[in-house]
Design an enzyme around this catalytic site. Structure first.
Site, PDB file in Angstrom:
ATOM      1  N   GLU A  76      -1.693  -4.940  -4.127  1.00 28.09           N
ATOM      2  CA  GLU A  76      -1.013  -4.653  -2.947  1.00 28.09           C
ATOM      3  C   GLU A  76       0.080  -5.093  -2.428  1.00 28.09           C
ATOM      4  O   GLU A  76       1.159  -4.910  -2.649  1.00 28.09           O
ATOM      5  CB  GLU A  76      -1.538  -3.673  -2.249  1.00 28.09           C
ATOM      6  CG  GLU A  76      -2.622  -2.645  -2.419  1.00 28.09           C
ATOM      7  CD  GLU A  76      -3.628  -1.309  -1.295  1.00 28.09           C
ATOM      8  OE1 GLU A  76      -3.830  -0.719  -1.216  1.00 28.09           O
ATOM      9  OE2 GLU A  76      -3.699  -2.112  -0.404  1.00 28.09           O
ATOM     10  N   ASP A 114       0.802  -1.292  -0.166  1.00 32.15           N
ATOM     11  CA  ASP A 114       0.142   0.325   0.094  1.00 32.15           C
ATOM     12  C   ASP A 114       0.923   1.140   0.410  1.00 32.15           C
ATOM     13  O   ASP A 114       0.980   1.984  -1.024  1.00 32.15           O
ATOM     14  CB  ASP A 114      -1.132  -0.227   1.140  1.00 32.15           C
ATOM     15  CG  ASP A 114      -2.038   0.809   1.178  1.00 32.15           C
ATOM     16  OD1 ASP A 114      -2.833   1.469   0.579  1.00 32.15           O
ATOM     17  OD2 ASP A 114      -1.767   2.366   2.421  1.00 32.15           O
TER      18      ASP A 114
END
Length: 225
Positions: free
Chosen positions: A117, A48
């Site tokens: 991610e 992320d």
């Protein structure tokens, strides 16, 4: 276990030296709870942050917009809706390992996006920064035109609603309650305008429910334009 590991590596564009990383990247906590092993949550945490950095550098280098506009663009590009769409286009969503509490044929977008991610983080660890960046550039930040298309198609319904309400001196808030549907925890989210409940929606996450109820209300009251 992941089926057709070689096919997954071909889609991602990287031959892993540590194949446990790719296994972990595709493993949801519900599957790990039932079958053992590690889930993707730590990888998702790392991915992320890296994805946001890569996207920030790309937008700064390729667009001359002000800070506020660039922030909105970045939010749309790295949104769960956008990342889930990329995963589905790549057909990687079909390989995500989930437990019995989640329908494997209809995995929530936020879970699918988490795996994107996690893949980014696994590539960083196994192949280095360039390897991770190349994946993001090939699948997400393909071109300026693609980024603009993403920004045009990813509507932030909560923001649109809030801006509409602010223009007339009103304000939106959201309440949520946990409910159980088909042995799964869901969230029934209520939209309140100036303290009065005007609509509700149900989703697998509170954030998703807020977006859903804002969209529902807007569509019933003149759309987003």
């Amino acid at each position: 276990m992941l089926n057709n590991m070689q096919k997954i590596e071909e889609i991602i564009g990287h031959r892993y030296t540590k194949q446990e990383l790719i296994m972990r990247a595709f493993t949801h906590s519900s599957y790990a709870h039932e079958h053992g092993g590690e889930n993707y949550e730590r990888l998702e945490f790392l991915g992320d942050s890296l994805l946001e950095t890569i996207t920030t550098l790309y937008l700064y280098s390729n667009f001359s917009n002000d800070e506020g506009t660039l922030s909105k663009m970045r939010a749309k590009v790295v949104s769960a809706k956008c990342l889930a769409r990329v995963m589905k286009e790549l057909k990687l969503d079909a390989h995500i390992l989930v437990g019995g509490s989640i329908n494997s044929k209809d995995i929530p977008d936020n879970v699918v996006a988490d795996v994107y991610e996690s893949i980014v983080a696994s590539l960083l660890i196994d192949g280095g920064t360039k390897c991770a960046r190349d994946f993001v550039m090939r699948t997400l930040l393909i071109s300026k035109e693609n980024v603009l298309d993403i920004c045009a198609s990813m509507v932030d319904y909560k923001t649109v609603l809030q801006e509409k309400l602010q223009s007339v001196g009103s304000h939106a808030t959201y309440d949520s309650e946990d409910i159980i549907e088909d042995n799964k925890t869901m969230y029934r989210v209520s939209l309140l305008i100036d303290g009065v409940v005007v609509d509700t929606a149900t989703d697998v996450s509170k954030k998703g429910g807020q977006e859903a109820v804002a969209k529902k209300y807007l569509e019933r009251n003149g759309g987003i334009s």
